[in-house]
Design a protein around this motif. Structure first.
Motif, PDB file in Angstrom:
ATOM      1  N   THR A  35       0.832  -1.206   0.000  1.00 16.04           N
ATOM      2  CA  THR A  35       0.000   0.000   0.000  1.00 16.04           C
ATOM      3  C   THR A  35       0.862   1.250   0.000  1.00 16.04           C
ATOM      4  O   THR A  35       0.580   2.204  -0.733  1.00 16.04           O
ATOM      5  CB  THR A  35      -0.939   0.007   1.224  1.00 16.04           C
ATOM      6  OG1 THR A  35      -1.773  -1.144   1.165  1.00 16.04           O
ATOM      7  CG2 THR A  35      -1.803   1.248   1.244  1.00 16.04           C
ATOM      8  N   CYS A  36       1.903   1.250   0.794  1.00 17.35           N
ATOM      9  CA  CYS A  36       2.783   2.422   0.867  1.00 17.35           C
ATOM     10  C   CYS A  36       3.463   2.715  -0.469  1.00 17.35           C
ATOM     11  O   CYS A  36       3.697   3.877  -0.805  1.00 17.35           O
ATOM     12  CB  CYS A  36       3.832   2.228   1.952  1.00 17.35           C
ATOM     13  SG  CYS A  36       3.165   2.300   3.625  1.00 17.35           S
TER      14      CYS A  36
ATOM     15  N   GLY B 141       2.098   2.023  -3.338  1.00 17.10           N
ATOM     16  CA  GLY B 141       1.055   2.227  -4.337  1.00 17.10           C
ATOM     17  C   GLY B 141       0.766   1.015  -5.207  1.00 17.10           C
ATOM     18  O   GLY B 141       0.039   1.117  -6.195  1.00 17.10           O
TER      19      GLY B 141
ATOM     20  N   GLU C  54      -3.423   8.999   3.794  1.00 16.04           N
ATOM     21  CA  GLU C  54      -4.190  10.131   3.279  1.00 16.04           C
ATOM     22  C   GLU C  54      -4.220  11.305   4.250  1.00 16.04           C
ATOM     23  O   GLU C  54      -4.182  12.462   3.840  1.00 16.04           O
ATOM     24  CB  GLU C  54      -5.619   9.677   2.971  1.00 16.04           C
ATOM     25  CG  GLU C  54      -6.455  10.733   2.300  1.00 16.04           C
ATOM     26  CD  GLU C  54      -7.827  10.203   1.917  1.00 16.04           C
ATOM     27  OE1 GLU C  54      -8.691  11.038   1.608  1.00 16.04           O
ATOM     28  OE2 GLU C  54      -8.041   8.980   1.915  1.00 16.04           O
TER      29      GLU C  54
ATOM     30  N   CYS D  40      -4.220   1.434   6.271  1.00 18.74           N
ATOM     31  CA  CYS D  40      -2.984   2.091   5.861  1.00 18.74           C
ATOM     32  C   CYS D  40      -3.273   3.231   4.887  1.00 18.74           C
ATOM     33  O   CYS D  40      -2.658   4.295   4.978  1.00 18.74           O
ATOM     34  CB  CYS D  40      -2.042   1.070   5.230  1.00 18.74           C
ATOM     35  SG  CYS D  40      -0.458   1.757   4.730  1.00 18.74           S
ATOM     36  N   SER D  41      -4.220   3.025   3.974  1.00 20.80           N
ATOM     37  CA  SER D  41      -4.586   4.085   3.031  1.00 20.80           C
ATOM     38  C   SER D  41      -5.126   5.307   3.760  1.00 20.80           C
ATOM     39  O   SER D  41      -4.795   6.444   3.416  1.00 20.80           O
ATOM     40  CB  SER D  41      -5.631   3.574   2.039  1.00 20.80           C
ATOM     41  OG  SER D  41      -5.097   2.568   1.239  1.00 20.80           O
ATOM     42  N   SER D  42      -5.963   5.074   4.770  1.00 19.80           N
ATOM     43  CA  SER D  42      -6.495   6.188   5.560  1.00 19.80           C
ATOM     44  C   SER D  42      -5.384   6.923   6.293  1.00 19.80           C
ATOM     45  O   SER D  42      -5.371   8.152   6.359  1.00 19.80           O
ATOM     46  CB  SER D  42      -7.520   5.680   6.571  1.00 19.80           C
ATOM     47  OG  SER D  42      -8.626   5.131   5.930  1.00 19.80           O
TER      48      SER D  42
ATOM     49  N   TYR E  19      -0.587  -2.011  -4.047  1.00 19.38           N
ATOM     50  CA  TYR E  19      -1.796  -2.732  -3.623  1.00 19.38           C
ATOM     51  C   TYR E  19      -3.043  -2.169  -4.307  1.00 19.38           C
ATOM     52  O   TYR E  19      -3.921  -2.926  -4.708  1.00 19.38           O
ATOM     53  CB  TYR E  19      -1.951  -2.672  -2.101  1.00 19.38           C
ATOM     54  CG  TYR E  19      -2.914  -3.703  -1.570  1.00 19.38           C
ATOM     55  CD1 TYR E  19      -2.454  -4.931  -1.125  1.00 19.38           C
ATOM     56  CD2 TYR E  19      -4.282  -3.462  -1.516  1.00 19.38           C
ATOM     57  CE1 TYR E  19      -3.326  -5.882  -0.651  1.00 19.38           C
ATOM     58  CE2 TYR E  19      -5.160  -4.407  -1.041  1.00 19.38           C
ATOM     59  CZ  TYR E  19      -4.674  -5.619  -0.602  1.00 19.38           C
ATOM     60  OH  TYR E  19      -5.549  -6.564  -0.141  1.00 19.38           O
ATOM     61  N   ASP E  20      -3.117  -0.867  -4.448  1.00 25.03           N
ATOM     62  CA  ASP E  20      -4.288  -0.267  -5.089  1.00 25.03           C
ATOM     63  C   ASP E  20      -4.403  -0.683  -6.555  1.00 25.03           C
ATOM     64  O   ASP E  20      -5.501  -0.902  -7.060  1.00 25.03           O
ATOM     65  CB  ASP E  20      -4.244   1.252  -4.968  1.00 25.03           C
ATOM     66  CG  ASP E  20      -4.391   1.715  -3.533  1.00 25.03           C
ATOM     67  OD1 ASP E  20      -5.041   0.996  -2.749  1.00 25.03           O
ATOM     68  OD2 ASP E  20      -3.856   2.788  -3.196  1.00 25.03           O
TER      69      ASP E  20
ATOM     70  N   ASN F  92      -4.968  -2.833   4.187  1.00 25.30           N
ATOM     71  CA  ASN F  92      -4.828  -1.841   3.125  1.00 25.30           C
ATOM     72  C   ASN F  92      -5.706  -0.623   3.384  1.00 25.30           C
ATOM     73  O   ASN F  92      -5.263   0.513   3.220  1.00 25.30           O
ATOM     74  CB  ASN F  92      -5.180  -2.470   1.779  1.00 25.30           C
ATOM     75  CG  ASN F  92      -5.367  -1.440   0.696  1.00 25.30           C
ATOM     76  OD1 ASN F  92      -6.487  -1.052   0.380  1.00 25.30           O
ATOM     77  ND2 ASN F  92      -4.273  -0.979   0.135  1.00 25.30           N
ATOM     78  N   SER F  93      -6.940  -0.847   3.779  1.00 27.41           N
ATOM     79  CA  SER F  93      -7.839   0.286   4.002  1.00 27.41           C
ATOM     80  C   SER F  93      -7.386   1.135   5.183  1.00 27.41           C
ATOM     81  O   SER F  93      -7.481   2.363   5.131  1.00 27.41           O
ATOM     82  CB  SER F  93      -9.273  -0.203   4.197  1.00 27.41           C
ATOM     83  OG  SER F  93      -9.347  -1.063   5.304  1.00 27.41           O
TER      84      SER F  93
END
Length: 166
Positions: free
Chosen positions: A87-88, A90, A120, A115-117, A92-93, A112-113
């Motif tokens: 995720t870090c 980019g 952001e 970590c994304s939050s 995973y997305d 992932n969700s």
């Protein structure tokens, strides 16, 4: 508010459009979804994540003389770590775009969700940015898990299947 359509040049009164008519018009112009292909991709990617998890668990069992129960926790931790690292960077997305729901269901999707939050909202600070926004999503999942576990525990006690063994 009159608007011209590209096809016929006919002016529509968008203000006078009923919700049902709007839904019909929107559904007519909605692109079709390849449901079978999406299901196959989700099945394939979810299965691949589980296969990787099983390989990691087998590695813990073989190299550290753990039984399956002991190897379960470090296996989940490694899967979460892999998910967060991807995720870090980019990655995973991009995988999730192709895989669909297959990456959302396992524990890696939850990591992932979160970590994304955190990524952001990192510019707003650690406590008021990352921590509060990261746990907006996680809070509902954690509460649901705790409540579901409590209810299942109560059911097991009443059925006579729980409480006597550790």
């Amino acid at each position: 508010m009159p608007a011209k359509t590209k096809r016929s040049g006919v002016k529509l009164q968008l203000d006078s459009l009923t919700p049902q008519a709007y839904k019909q018009m929107a559904k007519k112009h909605e692109p079709s979804r390849p449901i079978l292909k999406n299901c196959f991709r989700a099945f394939l990617s979810g299965g691949l994540i589980c296969l990787i998890g099983q390989a990691i668990q087998e590695m813990f069992m073989a190299n550290f003389n753990m039984n399956p129960r002991e190897a379960a926790s470090p296996t989940v931790a490694v899967l979460i770590l892999i998910s967060v690292i991807l995720t870090c960077f980019g990655v995973y997305d991009k995988l999730a775009q192709w895989c669909g729901a297959g990456t959302a269901v396992p524990v890696t999707g939850f990591a992932n969700s979160m970590c994304s939050s955190a990524l952001e909202y990192r510019s707003e600070g650690i406590v008021l940015g990352m921590a509060t926004n990261m746990f907006k999503l996680a809070g509902s999942v954690i509460v649901f898990g705790v409540v579901a576990a409590f209810i299942i525990g109560i059911v097991y006690i009443f059925l006579g299947h729980g409480g006597g063994h550790i």
